[in-house]
Motif scaffolding. Structure first.
Motif, PDB file in Angstrom:
ATOM      1  N   ALA A 194     137.768  -9.368  49.052  1.00 46.74           N
ATOM      2  CA  ALA A 194     138.167 -10.917  49.140  1.00 46.74           C
ATOM      3  C   ALA A 194     139.197 -11.271  47.667  1.00 46.74           C
ATOM      4  O   ALA A 194     139.473 -12.324  48.137  1.00 46.74           O
ATOM      5  CB  ALA A 194     137.027 -11.255  50.199  1.00 46.74           C
ATOM      6  N   ASN A 195     138.084 -11.569  47.015  1.00 47.05           N
ATOM      7  CA  ASN A 195     138.771 -12.411  46.181  1.00 47.05           C
ATOM      8  C   ASN A 195     139.853 -11.949  45.115  1.00 47.05           C
ATOM      9  O   ASN A 195     140.278 -12.646  44.581  1.00 47.05           O
ATOM     10  CB  ASN A 195     136.657 -12.401  45.028  1.00 47.05           C
ATOM     11  CG  ASN A 195     136.465 -11.042  44.301  1.00 47.05           C
ATOM     12  OD1 ASN A 195     136.785  -9.983  44.944  1.00 47.05           O
ATOM     13  ND2 ASN A 195     136.629 -10.420  43.127  1.00 47.05           N
ATOM     14  N   ILE A 227     140.778  -6.890  54.338  1.00 45.20           N
ATOM     15  CA  ILE A 227     140.231  -8.095  52.896  1.00 45.20           C
ATOM     16  C   ILE A 227     138.361  -8.252  53.234  1.00 45.20           C
ATOM     17  O   ILE A 227     138.211  -8.414  53.958  1.00 45.20           O
ATOM     18  CB  ILE A 227     140.739  -9.712  53.119  1.00 45.20           C
ATOM     19  CG1 ILE A 227     142.139  -9.680  53.296  1.00 45.20           C
ATOM     20  CG2 ILE A 227     140.325 -10.485  52.500  1.00 45.20           C
ATOM     21  CD1 ILE A 227     142.659 -10.603  54.513  1.00 45.20           C
ATOM     22  N   ASP A 228     137.897  -7.485  52.173  1.00 45.12           N
ATOM     23  CA  ASP A 228     136.392  -6.702  52.579  1.00 45.12           C
ATOM     24  C   ASP A 228     135.715  -8.297  51.519  1.00 45.12           C
ATOM     25  O   ASP A 228     135.361  -8.685  50.360  1.00 45.12           O
ATOM     26  CB  ASP A 228     135.992  -6.453  51.379  1.00 45.12           C
ATOM     27  CG  ASP A 228     134.665  -5.086  51.058  1.00 45.12           C
ATOM     28  OD1 ASP A 228     134.289  -5.802  53.361  1.00 45.12           O
ATOM     29  OD2 ASP A 228     134.723  -4.177  50.897  1.00 45.12           O
ATOM     30  N   ALA A 271     134.080 -20.144  48.740  1.00 51.42           N
ATOM     31  CA  ALA A 271     135.513 -20.343  47.950  1.00 51.42           C
ATOM     32  C   ALA A 271     135.786 -19.356  48.313  1.00 51.42           C
ATOM     33  O   ALA A 271     137.397 -19.484  48.838  1.00 51.42           O
ATOM     34  CB  ALA A 271     135.693 -21.269  47.097  1.00 51.42           C
ATOM     35  N   THR A 272     136.268 -18.394  48.372  1.00 52.65           N
ATOM     36  CA  THR A 272     136.880 -16.992  48.601  1.00 52.65           C
ATOM     37  C   THR A 272     137.038 -17.309  49.865  1.00 52.65           C
ATOM     38  O   THR A 272     138.398 -16.491  50.697  1.00 52.65           O
ATOM     39  CB  THR A 272     135.937 -15.961  48.053  1.00 52.65           C
ATOM     40  OG1 THR A 272     135.788 -16.209  46.979  1.00 52.65           O
ATOM     41  CG2 THR A 272     136.697 -14.627  48.475  1.00 52.65           C
ATOM     42  N   ARG A 311     136.476  -7.232  57.070  1.00 52.65           N
ATOM     43  CA  ARG A 311     134.956  -7.455  56.947  1.00 52.65           C
ATOM     44  C   ARG A 311     134.284  -7.770  56.382  1.00 52.65           C
ATOM     45  O   ARG A 311     134.205  -8.048  55.501  1.00 52.65           O
ATOM     46  CB  ARG A 311     134.880  -5.464  55.632  1.00 52.65           C
ATOM     47  CG  ARG A 311     133.604  -4.884  56.299  1.00 52.65           C
ATOM     48  CD  ARG A 311     133.620  -3.038  55.458  1.00 52.65           C
ATOM     49  NE  ARG A 311     133.278  -3.500  54.200  1.00 52.65           N
ATOM     50  CZ  ARG A 311     133.477  -2.171  53.909  1.00 52.65           C
ATOM     51  NH1 ARG A 311     132.304  -1.370  55.091  1.00 52.65           N
ATOM     52  NH2 ARG A 311     133.115  -1.634  52.299  1.00 52.65           N
ATOM     53  N   ILE A 312     133.496  -8.613  57.046  1.00 50.71           N
ATOM     54  CA  ILE A 312     132.288  -9.187  57.026  1.00 50.71           C
ATOM     55  C   ILE A 312     131.191  -8.749  56.472  1.00 50.71           C
ATOM     56  O   ILE A 312     131.085  -7.424  56.457  1.00 50.71           O
ATOM     57  CB  ILE A 312     131.709  -9.962  58.474  1.00 50.71           C
ATOM     58  CG1 ILE A 312     131.980  -9.717  59.166  1.00 50.71           C
ATOM     59  CG2 ILE A 312     133.016 -11.400  58.457  1.00 50.71           C
ATOM     60  CD1 ILE A 312     131.737 -10.599  61.162  1.00 50.71           C
ATOM     61  N   LYS A 313     130.144  -9.161  56.069  1.00 47.90           N
ATOM     62  CA  LYS A 313     128.826  -8.591  55.930  1.00 47.90           C
ATOM     63  C   LYS A 313     127.706  -8.239  57.453  1.00 47.90           C
ATOM     64  O   LYS A 313     128.515  -8.884  58.337  1.00 47.90           O
ATOM     65  CB  LYS A 313     127.925  -9.866  55.109  1.00 47.90           C
ATOM     66  CG  LYS A 313     128.315  -9.587  53.677  1.00 47.90           C
ATOM     67  CD  LYS A 313     127.170 -10.881  53.409  1.00 47.90           C
ATOM     68  CE  LYS A 313     128.121 -10.901  51.787  1.00 47.90           C
ATOM     69  NZ  LYS A 313     129.513 -11.395  50.911  1.00 47.90           N
TER      70      LYS A 313
END
Length: 477
Positions: free
Chosen positions: A45-46, A137-138, A153-154, A178-180
């Protein structure tokens, strides 16, 4: 002759059977006609920007043209059938290519090299127009565990980039995050990222989601993790004025416990039910799954037998449900070991050999997935995209004639059949046959017109529904 079974008794029994049959058909409606992307590309994602997908296509095309400037080089690099008979020197390759270009498509198919020429041309076109079909977006493995302030922030920055990509039309046709996982130690962080990302995105877009947006929940092991995400979706939809059911999810097959639970049962169907119709796909996580099986890092590969076992169990559990299945990723990246502009001939050859070796691994893994009925997989790097499409196009074009015969035969049989109460059974079978061509059209392997040889009309092909095709034809008869 008088029948032994009374009419009223027979009807009572058949009505009871009808209830059971209809319930079964609701659970197992068959393959969906919706478009399924051939891959999902993952990126931290960053690193995500509004033009990430466009830039990946440019990198992928340059990579292909550097290490396979023509279809002959590609066929030889992958050691495709008959590659030894293809010309070796540049002049002969150019003459063959020129001859194929001058032929009509019908005449070209009589040439032994037509398939590889056609596949290469389609890869170039795909990488130039829609290199990335699906992007995730991971915030999990591709991002890692970072301080809360950094992930906050990301999440905000990535959401703003996605909104900008929507505005500039530079994002992939399918996209999501994709979330944790919803494990005890990460569930709070996961929910906060989901909320921050979606809230920022919907504020930027005035409550408009990207088309085909999905939230991937990794490392699912119990139904309660899926049902919790559903409840969170409901809260977010209400808060942002989204229609009920607008948010969709995917689950991941990454642990042995999702293949077999503590009672010796496969829990996948219960996890799908817990999603209450919101789960559209199940993705296989090669490296987490092999690790959960106790496989050491050296042997954690898509070719390991434990992966095939998980694939078969997943297919058996979810076959006929309409849930899309996706295989995992090849972790051998086709990147040249030697860097720099002024390389020796030996170094250039080393780079080509290294890239071609990685291409063969990735191509083989993708072909294996396709043969086993997994029409989607993961890609981690733009250098992997050419082989994703090489494997996909060769698979569909190589099986085109057989699939054409099967669907043509089925269409002809359906056209002369009378309207019966088992129309849904016929439609489910036909949809499975039709979906081969729909997948091939979607990824660019064939055109809509090439499906007309089955006896279907262009309007019928575009309906994407064999039930509607069958219903319409039976009304005509």
């Amino acid at each position: 002759m008088q029948l032994a079974i009374a009419e009223n008794e027979k009807e009572q029994l058949l009505q009871e059977l009808q209830k059971a049959n209809l319930k079964f058909q609701q659970i197992y409606p068959g393959d969906k006609p919706d478009r399924q992307p051939v891959h999902t590309v993952y990126g931290g994602a960053n690193l995500f920007k509004a033009d990430t997908c466009t830039r990946m296509g440019e990198i992928a095309l340059k990579h292909l043209q550097t290490y396979a400037p023509d279809f002959v080089t590609l066929a030889k690099a992958l050691q495709l059938e008959g590659y030894q008979q293809l010309p070796h020197n540049t002049a002969d390759i150019a003459m063959l290519q020129q001859r194929l270009e001058q032929l009509t498509e019908k005449d070209r198919k009589q040439e032994p090299a037509w398939l590889y020429y056609t596949v290469y041309d389609k890869i170039v076109r795909k990488l130039s127009t829609e290199a990335v079909e699906d992007f995730r977006i991971d915030f999990e493995d591709g991002f890692g565990n970072r301080p809360d302030a950094e992930e906050d922030a990301t999440a905000v920055a990535a959401a703003k980039e996605l909104a900008l990509g929507m505005q500039q039309k530079t994002i992939s046709p399918f996209i999501g995050i994709r979330i944790k996982p919803f494990t005890e130690d990460l569930k709070h962080r996961s929910v906060r990222t989901l909320d921050l990302f979606l809230t920022t995105l919907l504020q930027e877009t005035k409550s408009v989601l990207p088309e085909n947006f999905v939230v991937m929940l990794p490392k699912v092991t119990i139904p309660e993790q899926a049902s919790t995400l559903v409840r969170l979706f409901e809260l977010l939809e209400k808060a942002h004025g989204l229609p009920a059911g607008a948010l969709k999810m995917e689950t991941m097959v990454e642990a042995t416990q999702i293949i077999m639970d503590d009672e010796g049962r496969n829990p996948l169907m219960r996890i799908i039910r817990a999603s209450e119709g919101r789960c559209i796909a199940a993705h296989f996580g090669t490296y987490d799954y092999t690790a959960s099986c106790g496989i050491t890092a050296k042997y954690q590969t898509m070719a390991h037998p434990v992966c095939d076992f998980a694939h078969h169990m997943t297919k058996v559990a979810l076959g006929g449900t309409g849930i899309f299945l996706s295989d995992g990723a090849t972790n051998v990246i086709p990147v040249a070991p030697q860097k720099g502009e002024h390389l020796s001939l030996a170094q250039l050859q080393e780079n080509a050999d290294s890239v071609h070796h990685a291409w063969r691994i990735g191509y083989g893994h993708s072909q294996h997935s396709l043969i086993n009925g997994f029409y989607q997989g993961w890609d981690l790097n733009p250098a992997q995209l050419p082989m994703r499409y090489a494997a996909t196009y060769l698979f569909f074009l190589g099986n085109y004639a057989d699939a054409l015969f099967r669907l043509k035969t089925f269409v002809e049989r359906a056209a002369i059949s009378t309207l019966t109460k088992d129309i849904f059974d016929d439609a489910a079978t036909g949809q499975g046959l039709l979906n081969f061509f729909l997948k091939a059209i979607n990824c660019g392997a064939i055109t809509e017109e090439e499906v007309l040889a089955t006896g279907l009309t262009l309007e019928e092909v575009r309906s994407r529904s064999f039930y509607r095709i069958l219903e319409g034809r039976r009304k005509q008869h």
